[in-house]
Scaffold this active site. Structure first.
Site, PDB file in Angstrom:
ATOM      1  N   LYS A  54      -9.959   1.831  -2.510  1.00 31.24           N
ATOM      2  CA  LYS A  54     -10.193   1.435  -1.116  1.00 31.24           C
ATOM      3  C   LYS A  54     -11.603   1.825  -0.679  1.00 31.24           C
ATOM      4  O   LYS A  54     -11.994   2.990  -0.744  1.00 31.24           O
ATOM      5  CB  LYS A  54      -9.142   2.091  -0.221  1.00 31.24           C
ATOM      6  CG  LYS A  54      -9.106   1.563   1.209  1.00 31.24           C
ATOM      7  CD  LYS A  54      -7.901   2.152   1.926  1.00 31.24           C
ATOM      8  CE  LYS A  54      -7.697   1.572   3.316  1.00 31.24           C
ATOM      9  NZ  LYS A  54      -6.466   2.105   3.943  1.00 31.24           N
ATOM     10  N   CYS A 106      -5.754  -2.850   2.712  1.00 28.10           N
ATOM     11  CA  CYS A 106      -5.506  -2.619   4.144  1.00 28.10           C
ATOM     12  C   CYS A 106      -6.776  -2.730   4.994  1.00 28.10           C
ATOM     13  O   CYS A 106      -7.235  -3.825   5.279  1.00 28.10           O
ATOM     14  CB  CYS A 106      -4.818  -1.263   4.322  1.00 28.10           C
ATOM     15  SG  CYS A 106      -3.953  -1.098   5.919  1.00 28.10           S
ATOM     16  N   GLU A 161       0.838  -1.197   0.000  1.00 28.52           N
ATOM     17  CA  GLU A 161       0.000   0.000   0.000  1.00 28.52           C
ATOM     18  C   GLU A 161       0.876   1.250   0.000  1.00 28.52           C
ATOM     19  O   GLU A 161       1.883   1.314   0.678  1.00 28.52           O
ATOM     20  CB  GLU A 161      -0.906   0.006   1.236  1.00 28.52           C
ATOM     21  CG  GLU A 161      -1.848   1.202   1.294  1.00 28.52           C
ATOM     22  CD  GLU A 161      -2.727   1.209   2.534  1.00 28.52           C
ATOM     23  OE1 GLU A 161      -3.808   1.829   2.471  1.00 28.52           O
ATOM     24  OE2 GLU A 161      -2.337   0.618   3.561  1.00 28.52           O
TER      25      GLU A 161
END
Length: 268
Positions: A102, A143, A33
């Site tokens: 995301k 994440c 990331e």
């Protein structure tokens, strides 16, 4: 890889490590990331670029040259509507076959430990991302997305045999939850789970935990990168995914008829 404040150096380091992975036989390569910039919400606008910027252009060229599929970690993606935390999935022809923006922004406040607000500079995506890579179907999250089992389950139901999460857990959440979450998402969905972190940099404003991991469909950790910079590889056997799902048929034994009360409603 250890990420610093100089984008050009980060792109160069990522390129070198991709080549190293390919020398080790890798056909699918995953980066961390925010691999081009510090993980700092105030800095994301400064480093943001679109698909035609230096970062993704370089990654496309490498994918073609090396004949690999590449999950290009994530970068701050600049768009007309705002900046996303985006992972570009690139095939061996240099085409972006999917991108994951995301979905769950990292807005947390652990008292006395860490406060972080991605939403100060980023906007959230709203799509489940599943893509073909030639040898496997992958699902990609980023994440904090890994903490939401519904998203991983949707990827698995969409055909994913490998769940991939570029991530950057910190020194509070990492030791407590990183390994547990990687194993859990693999076990829940009877698939491989690949989670790739920046290496630990004690001098950074945000210190990543590190420990890139690969877990198999039985929930066992196959390889752990530790906290330092390195390249790790693992052999993923899609027949194992099929075998585990056949012998312990969790996905087939689901009861959507019972779960329907959750659809379209929040319950306390």
């Amino acid at each position: 890889m250890q990420v610093n404040e100089r984008k050009e150096e980060n792109i160069k380091k990522a390129s070198e490590m991709i080549r190293e992975a390919c020398r080790g036989g890798a056909e699918l390569v995953v980066l961390p990331e925010m691999f081009t910039c510090p993980y700092d919400s105030e800095l994301f606008p400064e480093y943001a670029e679109d698909e035609n910027g230096k970062t993704i252009t370089t990654m496309k060229s490498l994918a073609v040259e090396l004949g690999i599929h590449l999950v290009a970690g994530s970068i701050p993606e600049r768009t007309p509507e705002g900046i996303y935390n985006t992972s570009f999935i690139i095939d061996d022809g240099g085409e972006v076959v999917a991108r994951h923006r995301k979905v769950h922004l990292f807005d947390i406040d652990v008292e006395g430990e860490i406060t972080f607000r991605e939403s100060d500079s980023l906007i959230a995506g709203s799509s489940v991302t599943v893509a073909e890579t030639g040898s496997a179907v992958i699902g990609v999250g980023i994440c904090y997305d890994m903490r939401f089992p519904e998203l991983s389950r949707m990827m698995a139901l969409g055909g994913a045999e490998v769940l991939i999460f570029p991530g950057a857990f910190n020194m509070t959440t990492g030791p407590a939850h990183w390994r547990l979450l990687v194993r859990s998402r693999a076990l829940d969905n009877q698939c491989y789970c690949v989670a790739v972190s920046p290496a630990r940099n004690p001098g950074a404003s945000y210190v990543a935990y590190g420990h890139s991991l690969v877990a198999d469909p039985w929930g066992s950790v196959m390889v752990d990168a530790g906290s330092s910079e390195c390249v790790i590889t693992a052999d993923l056997d899609m027949e194992m995914v099929e075998k585990v799902r056949r012998e312990l048929p969790l996905l087939r034994n689901r009861r959507p008829d019972v779960y329907r009360w959750m659809e379209g409603a929040d319950h306390e």
